[in-house]
Design an enzyme around this catalytic site. Structure first.
Site, mmCIF file in Angstrom:
data_model
loop_
_atom_site.group_PDB
_atom_site.id
_atom_site.type_symbol
_atom_site.label_atom_id
_atom_site.label_comp_id
_atom_site.label_asym_id
_atom_site.label_seq_id
_atom_site.Cartn_x
_atom_site.Cartn_y
_atom_site.Cartn_z
ATOM 1 N N GLU A 113 0.822 -1.214 0.000
ATOM 2 C CA GLU A 113 0.000 0.000 0.000
ATOM 3 C C GLU A 113 0.848 1.252 0.000
ATOM 4 O OE1 GLU A 113 -3.513 2.171 2.674
ATOM 5 O OE2 GLU A 113 -2.713 0.212 3.282
ATOM 6 N N GLU A 247 -9.942 5.451 0.215
ATOM 7 C CA GLU A 247 -9.463 4.076 0.087
ATOM 8 C C GLU A 247 -9.773 3.676 -1.353
ATOM 9 O OE1 GLU A 247 -7.854 2.361 2.317
ATOM 10 O OE2 GLU A 247 -8.374 3.182 4.292
#
Length: 286
Positions: A113, A247
């Protein structure tokens, strides 16, 4: 009729016919050929209902964001996994205590990420700077530790940012797919009350533009219609400027993992976030 008038009659008739024809042609010309309409921006004749300004094309102006400051926060960092003591220590986070930072998620193939967020944020920064914005990042590379969530918020507050966006990718259940945007609710200490309304507008703008540019669906496993309001995120509790988290996808879902791993898709994600920020900052006052 006197003889001399009878002699002139054929010529007189011809002259009268010519005069009538000339007058008729002139009247027809006046009625049929009005002045040309004004030209539009492209040089083509503008119809009465067509605007003669650039309209939506104004969004492409290179100076559109001049005088605006945007804070971009690429979530997590590449050195976090090797510094558990540093990132696990608790910091004050708006009436609650939270860990300094976390490691973040990754795809099954190992794409992390922190690398995804830094790539997307770098692209967004370039797009915004091309339009004249001042852009501030919470970290300059992907090799460090932190910064802690309270420091990330402090950076945006000190910059007096007009908008702040924290970029992430979720680590949800493998069956879940889609993106969602997180906006602040009132923090436990009440310190973020002034940013709640503008942050909600920022969330709407970023979510709509992100969906339009990427084709990513709104999350089917979390949030409501791609939008969540939370009081447990220090970055939102401590912010004093309009701020949201996005997100961008669920890294644990195979289809989403393929998307975040694709540089072309990351480019579309960056464009969507950029368009959302610009839409928020150029919207008429509410």
């Amino acid at each position: 009729m006197p003889p001399r008038w009878r002699a002139l009659r054929p010529g007189l008739v011809v002259a009268l016919v010519a005069v009538v024809a000339i007058v008729a042609f002139a009247v027809h010309a006046v009625r049929s050929d009005p002045p040309p309409p004004p030209l539009g921006m492209s040089g083509a004749a503008a119809s009465p209902s067509e605007p003669t300004t650039a309209g939506a094309g104004a969004a492409a102006r290179p100076d559109l964001m001049r005088g605006r400051t945007v804070l971009l926060d690429p979530g997590h960092n590449g050195g976090n996994a090797k510094a558990p003591a540093a990132i696990n220590r608790k910091v004050l986070a708006g009436g609650i205590a939270k860990e300094c930072d976390t490691v973040g998620s990754q795809t099954t193939a190992g794409y992390p990420e922190h690398a995804f967020t830094f790539d997307v944020v770098t692209r967004v920064a370039a797009l915004l700077r091309d339009r004249g914005a001042t852009v501030v990042l919470t970290r300059a590379d992907g090799n460090g530790v932190g910064p802690c969530i309270d420091e990330r918020a402090r950076i945006s507050n000190d910059a007096h940012a007009d908008a702040a966006v924290s970029v992430h990718a979720d680590g949800g259940p493998a069956s879940g797919t889609g993106f969602h945007v997180i906006a602040p609710s009132l923090s436990p200490d009440g310190g973020n009350a002034a940013i709640l309304a503008p942050s909600a507008r920022l969330a709407d703008a970023v979510g709509a533009a992100f969906e339009r540019n990427t084709g990513e669906t709104r999350a089917d496993y979390i949030a409501h219609d791609g939008l969540s309001f939370r009081t447990d995120l220090g970055g939102l509790n401590l912010s004093r400027v309009p701020k949201v988290f996005i997100e961008c996808a669920n890294m644990r879902n195979p289809a989403d993992a393929a998307r975040v791993s694709d540089p072309a898709w990351r480019g579309r994600a960056a464009q969507g976030i950029t368009d959302g920020i610009i839409a928020f900052l150029t919207a008429p006052p509410s």
